[in-house]
Design an enzyme around this catalytic site. Structure first.
Site, PDB file in Angstrom:
ATOM      1  N   HIS B 270       0.832  -1.202   0.000  1.00  0.00           N
ATOM      2  CA  HIS B 270       0.000   0.000   0.000  1.00  0.00           C
ATOM      3  C   HIS B 270       0.877   1.266   0.000  1.00  0.00           C
ATOM      4  O   HIS B 270       0.726   2.147  -0.861  1.00  0.00           O
ATOM      5  CB  HIS B 270      -0.907  -0.028   1.242  1.00  0.00           C
ATOM      6  CG  HIS B 270      -1.790   1.166   1.403  1.00  0.00           C
ATOM      7  ND1 HIS B 270      -3.114   1.164   1.035  1.00  0.00           N
ATOM      8  CD2 HIS B 270      -1.548   2.414   1.889  1.00  0.00           C
ATOM      9  CE1 HIS B 270      -3.646   2.352   1.279  1.00  0.00           C
ATOM     10  NE2 HIS B 270      -2.713   3.124   1.794  1.00  0.00           N
ATOM     11  N   GLU B 271       1.805   1.333   0.935  1.00  0.00           N
ATOM     12  CA  GLU B 271       2.660   2.523   1.019  1.00  0.00           C
ATOM     13  C   GLU B 271       3.551   2.645  -0.216  1.00  0.00           C
ATOM     14  O   GLU B 271       3.832   3.749  -0.685  1.00  0.00           O
ATOM     15  CB  GLU B 271       3.501   2.501   2.302  1.00  0.00           C
ATOM     16  CG  GLU B 271       2.705   2.495   3.615  1.00  0.00           C
ATOM     17  CD  GLU B 271       1.698   3.642   3.740  1.00  0.00           C
ATOM     18  OE1 GLU B 271       1.902   4.697   3.122  1.00  0.00           O
ATOM     19  OE2 GLU B 271       0.683   3.457   4.459  1.00  0.00           O
ATOM     20  N   HIS B 274       1.689   4.410  -2.883  1.00  0.00           N
ATOM     21  CA  HIS B 274       1.817   5.868  -2.714  1.00  0.00           C
ATOM     22  C   HIS B 274       3.193   6.345  -3.203  1.00  0.00           C
ATOM     23  O   HIS B 274       3.313   7.341  -3.908  1.00  0.00           O
ATOM     24  CB  HIS B 274       1.692   6.247  -1.224  1.00  0.00           C
ATOM     25  CG  HIS B 274       0.298   6.244  -0.683  1.00  0.00           C
ATOM     26  ND1 HIS B 274      -0.692   7.036  -1.204  1.00  0.00           N
ATOM     27  CD2 HIS B 274      -0.269   5.573   0.365  1.00  0.00           C
ATOM     28  CE1 HIS B 274      -1.825   6.846  -0.502  1.00  0.00           C
ATOM     29  NE2 HIS B 274      -1.582   5.955   0.446  1.00  0.00           N
ATOM     30  N   GLU B 300      -4.664   7.843  -2.998  1.00  0.00           N
ATOM     31  CA  GLU B 300      -5.171   6.591  -2.443  1.00  0.00           C
ATOM     32  C   GLU B 300      -5.486   5.589  -3.545  1.00  0.00           C
ATOM     33  O   GLU B 300      -5.400   4.377  -3.333  1.00  0.00           O
ATOM     34  CB  GLU B 300      -6.409   6.886  -1.586  1.00  0.00           C
ATOM     35  CG  GLU B 300      -6.789   5.783  -0.629  1.00  0.00           C
ATOM     36  CD  GLU B 300      -5.850   5.612   0.564  1.00  0.00           C
ATOM     37  OE1 GLU B 300      -4.915   6.421   0.736  1.00  0.00           O
ATOM     38  OE2 GLU B 300      -6.038   4.622   1.303  1.00  0.00           O
TER      39      GLU B 300
END
Lengths: 506, 506
Positions: B270-271, B274, B300
């Site tokens: 997830h990070e 980003h 997001e």
């Protein structure tokens, strides 16, 4: 104190807090760059460091600062101020006066030159080609001469102006006799050691020491001697250093060599010596320009004291040798604490200063000191440095570097324009021995404390007499208050002669 | 372009470079505080962050900035400027106007309040005591209402002003139908799943996974999907986050749970989603206010795309399952890639948003969205929140939190004054599905690419269509350019329905 003065003093403190906040932020940015930052982010990082350093410089040299200093620097105002504000004003004034003398364009030119020179020096060193570096060094020396004209000098020796940058109050007149004694006695001692048949075995220091285990053992030792990991960290970088953000965050770095037990541990203790100085500065000095070691020499006295006088002492290893054997059982099988003590204090003339032993180290420093004095007083030329360097190496250490890479090109300092810095390394040793002499007379059973791993009284003594003051006392005031005398190399030579007579059975 | 305009534009760019340098420095100071800094240095660190943030704010709202914007913001000037400078002017103007509306003293009061509220919220959450937090939240809501008056609103819905802070151009009129569709279909799907007899076995996800091995495996996966470790780092912190210093230095953090394989790996992906956005922004945007993701929702969409649509897909695990079994042979003995796929996509209504599965996550967001809308339009009262929260949980998720700690007190956002932020989490999912739909039509054999671990074409598509632009395109422009339509939840629901029908054999 008048209301107006009170208000101005409060404004000044707020202004200085802002200024020192920039310094702290810059220290974080540098530390991160040296230890953590990924390669691709380096250029942008350098740029923001440039921007923030420029802002900090503006604050230090602004009209606003000038007004504060004019008003608060008045003798009657100074007298009315509290001690911390008074010293802060004086410290800012010193910086301000120094910065204001040099035209901004001139200084900018120098910054660009040294930035280029550092890159050229790296290449010159890699290629063993002094001629590449020579024109840059010549320009840098000329800048030093110009700066000295701007800053002014005492009429006795122009080099004093540069010494004062790193060791306030120190002069050639004081240093020459100190270094002369040191040189003469050290050269004699090195010769006696060379002739001694009782050489320590150092082979076990070069077995394989896995890096993770070296790191764990180094951390263990630092915790024991009292470096506060709740107010610091230990990381890796290309060259070991200590950096302070505030007394609650003083970080050290090191690097490891798998086949050299000497390399990391003693460098860690050295940097922890610097760090414990800063961790123990009076917290009230935070956000003032006084929240720092008082000079490079006094700082170095703390690192050298812990590295050499504690870390390379026999009582220290009588205490820690069992732990060491537990950490590295195969490597130290059949070795005694005394074997280790002798091995880590082995004296061998060598080419590289940063790898020199405790005794010959000072001879490396003196070569640089004499060359710097000569360059600044224009009695020697940059072009002749390789030859002069090698002659002095031969004279003091009895060996001649086969290349300039191993000789005159080894240190980064001159490429960055740092002249007057080198002597503080040996001054650190001199101070450390003076302080240790007094400490031993005041702390009963000093050697037993070390042999019992009880370092708290030693740290307390250092904090009480040195650390707490930050820049509130000048190095001269500090030395005078502790020793009742000035800078005196006798204690260092006594300590070294005793130590090596014992180790080499002279 | 006239010479004068050219000069002013160059001055503006230099000014903005300085301003963004502060942002970069602040990001480093925050990152270091969250990952590295020793406890005793925290207070001084917070103070210097305050000082530098204050300086940055001054630069963003100065008379100098006002003059730049007046001059360069003229329609004729804007037209003459190059594209990057024009967008930079518009972005700075937006910030400037927003900051200038609110009296400095009022804003200062708000900053102090939220700083206190965050501490009180932590305590209230720990003690399951909403009444402690209630007065603070009431004040914070009142500040939001005041700010909306200062900033102005479109006359349709006051909440739009807050939405615009995080998702420029987004309104309640757009969101309500999107979320209504999403809610209705999701509730139905969750119910069908609850009734399905084909529940995946998840027990193996909760065996023991040593942290060092989780970290190594997470790094391995991030390297494979294309997070550039030469332009980033992965460290640990209490809460996972991604922070950008510049496109060459985008760092992520995570935290590990020994008994939950789900926890760290998917948070890392997830990070990294980003981070890959920021690593791939056009480098020419460095040192402009455009060097950032265009909105929270678009940001997001990148993290959710990689975490859920790639990382929780069957082709992904068909490719990586052998590596996973090699890393954790005992833990995944007798498990197949499909078993894993079903387990990591298990749907279970739960109390905590950050731990929710891909499907129920949006229902958590909607509860917050509806409450925020109600508070800002003054149709509901802070005092009633615990009851409203629990009713909505019951209605949407079929479960009722036994405590406010597991309910209305769980999120930090409101204590910091972030209203309008929550909807961007679900918008991210909506956007991600829209983008994925187009991407699949443009990249032939999308599933084969994933199944072959060939992520380069996917990254190239994202860079080409999204990443490179930074803030040069608004979220609306970006979505329009890619999809040819607006924000549309159909793609997300189609994707979710297909995925869970398959997994739960509905």
């Amino acid at each position: 104190m008048t209301t107006n003065l009170e208000t101005r003093a409060a404004d000044f403190r707020a202004y200085v807090k802002k200024m020192t906040s920039y310094n702290q932020a810059l220290a974080v940015l540098h530390w991160d760059k040296a230890t953590q930052a990924p390669r691709k982010g380096m250029d942008a990082r350098s740029e923001i460091i440039g921007v923030l350093a420029g802002e900090q410089f503006k604050l230090a040299t602004s009209k606003e600062m000038e007004a504060f200093l004019a008003e608060l620097g008045e003798p009657s105002a100074l007298e009315a101020l509290d001690e911390i504000t008074r010293h802060s004003v004086l410290e800012c004034k010193k910086e301000f006066d120094r910065n204001k003398q040099i035209p901004a364009a001139k200084y900018q030119e120098f910054v660009v030159l040294t930035s280029q020179a550092e890159t050229v020096w790296e290449e010159a060193r890699a290629n063993n080609d002094f001629s590449m570096f020579q024109p840059y060094l010549e320009k840098i020396v000329n800048f030093q001469l110009e700066f000295i004209e701007y800053w002014g000098h005492d009429g006795k020796n122009k080099y004093n102006t540069l010494l004062d940058l790193y060791e306030p109050g120190m002069t050639v007149d004081q240093l020459d006799p100190i270094f002369a004694t040191l040189r003469e006695k050290t050269v004699k001692l090195v010769k006696a050691i060379a002739d001694s048949p009782n050489k320590p075995d150092t082979s076990f220091l070069h077995k394989n020491f896995p890096i993770a285990e070296q790191e764990a053992f180094s951390r263990y030792i630092l915790e024991k001697i009292g470096y506060d990991f709740k107010a610091g960290r230990m990381d890796r970088s290309a060259h070991p250093f200590c950096t302070t953000f505030n007394p609650g965050d003083v970080r050290i770095t090191t690097r490891y060599a798998e086949n050299d037990f000497n390399s990391a541990l003693f460098s860690c203790i050295h940097e922890a010596g610097h760090a414990m100085y800063e961790q123990n500065i009076n917290p009230e000095l935070l956000f003032t320009p006084l929240c720092d070691g008082t000079s490079m020499g006094i700082h170095e006295s703390q690192s050298r004291f812990w590295e050499n006088m504690i870390g390379r002492s026999l009582p220290f290893w009588n205490h820690f040798f069992a732990d060491l054997q537990k950490a590295f059982p195969a490597q130290f099988a059949g070795v005694t604490a005394e074997d280790l003590y002798r091995a880590i204090n082995s004296v061998t003339p060598s080419f590289i200063r940063t790898e020199a032993d405790e005794l010959t180290y000072n001879l490396h420093v003196m070569i640089r000191y004499e060359i710097e004095k000569g360059l600044i007083n224009q009695t020697i030329q940059v072009a002749d440095l390789p030859q002069i360097w090698n002659e002095k190496m031969k004279e003091y250490l009895g060996i001649e570097p086969p290349t300039d890479t191993l000789g005159v090109l080894q240190d980064v300092h001159w490429s960055g324009g740092s002249f007057g810095y080198f002597p503080t390394y040996s001054l650190g040793n001199v101070y450390a021995a003076e302080f240790a002499h007094v400490m031993k007379s005041e702390l009963s059973g000093f050697e037993d404390l070390v042999a019992n791993g009880d370092f708290a009284p030693i740290r307390a003594w250092l904090k009480e007499n040195i650390h707490q003051y930050g820049k509130m006392k000048s190095p001269r005031e500090l030395v005078q208050a502790i020793t009742g005398e000035g800078t005196n190399a006798t204690y260092l030579m006594d300590y070294l002669e005793k130590k090596y007579t014992d180790i080499y059975k002279l």
